[in-house]
Design a protein around this motif. Sequence first.
Motif: not given
Lengths: 369, 149
Positions: A77-79, A287
Motif C-alpha cells: 500500500h502507498a508506494p 491497499s
Amino acid sequence: MATPKRPDKTLGESLRAHGLSRRGFLKLCAATASMMALPASMVPRIAAALEQAKRPSVIWLSFQECTGCTESLTRSHAPTLENLILDMVSLDYHHTLQAASGDAAEAARMTAMEANAGEYLVVVDGSIPGPDANPGFSTVAGHSNYDILMETVEHAAAVIAVGTCAAFGGLPQAKPNPTGAMSVMDLVKDKPVINVSGCPPVPMVITGVLAHYLTFGALPELDGYGRPMAFFGQSIHDRCYRRPFYDKGLFAETFDDRGAQEGWCLYRLGCKGPTTYNACATMKWNSGTSWPIEAGHPCLGCSEPSFWDGGSFYEPVSVPLTANARTLLTAGAAGAVVGGTVAAVAKHRVKKADANRQPVTIEELEKKL
Amino acid sequence: MPESDRAKEQPSAAQDCQGAPRSFGNAFPVLNEIRHALQRFVQTGEETRIDLSAMPFGPGDLDRLTDWLGTGEVQARVDALGPTRVQETAIAGVWLVDYRNAEQQRLTLHLEVASVPEILRPQPQDLADALTQLDARLEQATGTTPLSS
Ligand code: SF4
Ligand code: SF4
C-alpha cells in the motif's frame, strides 16, 4: 545497491535536498504515525525525531521461506510512502532485490557488516534448519543457513524476524518438521529479536517497525512473543467490525446462510480472531481495500505460533472467551536504545568472521539425508 | 483537472464501494469522541487529531460518519508529496484531512478539531525564510536593498 556506509546527513536534510517541502514532510510524518499505529497526536514528535534521524544499514537474509514476505512488502500500500521508508534505510543485502549476485553479493554483505558493525539491523525471513539438522537442507552461497545467520547477527544492533516462519518456525516447522526448522529467537539469544509475525505479515507492519527504529532509534515495546505491541497488542477479535454481532450472539453457521449474507460473526465457522493478535482489522490488506473477515472468511490465526498444527481452520476455537478489550498501548516511549556504544568494539571483529565458517560438503549432505 | 481526479476529490470513501453502505455500529462511538474533542477545543483551545484510518470500521461505517458530519464551506488542496485534501465538515472546527499519494491511494485519513488544520498553516521555519525571500524579490525588482525594520 546503496553505499554500505551510513551517510552523515540527517533524514530531514536529505529529504529537503531532494526537494521535499516542509508541508510534504509533515504529511510524511502523519502517514508514518499511521504506519506505526501511533496516535495522530504524536505527529509533531515524529517530525522532530525524523528530522534528526540517520539512515540505518539493513541486511536482509532469506532462509526457508516462500518469498511471500518480500512480496507482501514490495506490493504494499502507498508506494510513495513505502519507497520513502525504504529509501530511509540503506538496504545493503537482499537476495531477491539486489542486483549483485554470487561473490559480489556476499562481499556487499561483509562490507556492510564491517562498516556498520554494532549498528546495522538484520531482517530475516524464513526458518532455519537448527544446528543439529543436516546443514545442506538450506544453504546460501554453499554455507548453511545457521552459519550465515549466526555470523551476520554477531555484530548487529538487533534482528527483525519477518513472517511466521522466521518468528515461530511457521510452515517448515509444522509437524513432522522434516528439516529441523527453528525460529530466529530459538537460535539468537544475545541480541534483541523483534518478531513481525503473519503469513505473510501486513506490509505496513514491516515498514512500521523499520520506521519506528528510524524515528526513535529504539526498538518498540514488545509482547510476550517478542512482537511490537503497537501492532500486536490487540486481538483481531478486539478490533473486528463484526464484533457487535458476536456480542449479540448472531453467528453465521455456513458460508451461504442468512447470517453470512448479513455479515454476522464468523466464530462458528472457525474464526481464530479471539486468539490471534495482528493488525489486519485496522490496517487491512490490498491497499487498505479489505481484509479476510471483511471478505467473509474466518481468520486462520496466521500470526500465532504453531498455527499450522492448530487443528482445522473451520473448527471454532475452544478457549473460553472474555470480552475485556486490552488497552491500546502506545509504543515509542519504552524500548531499549540499541547500537552506538558497542559499535566501535565490534568493528574490527567482523573481518575475521567469514574465515571461520566452512561451506557445506558433499559428505555432510549425504550423511544425514 | 481530469475527470477521474475530480471523482476522487471527495474525502468520502463512497465512490470506492458499490451499493448502499451498511452500518456495523462502529461509527457512533467516534462521533462521541469528536464531541469530547470539540468541547475541549471550545473550552481550552486544545486541538485534537484522530486517525480515522486506524478505526475498526466495517464497510459503510466511514461513510456513515462523514454523512453525519456533513460538508462545510471550505475545501482546500495541498500539493506536497501527492495531493492532500482538506474538507471542513458542517460542524465548524471539525475538519477531514485526506492524505493521498501521487497515485491517489490514501496514506491516512485524519479528523482534526482545530481552527485551521495544521497542514494549511505555514510552517514556522518557512515563515523565517519568507522575509529573506521577499527581500530578494524586492531587490531584484527595484535594484535597491529594502529597509530593514
Ligand atoms: S469471532 Fe472472528 S468474526 Fe467474530 S467478532 Fe471475533 S474476530 Fe470477528
Ligand atoms: S485475518 Fe487472521 S489469518 Fe488472515 S491475515 Fe489476518 S491474522 Fe492472518
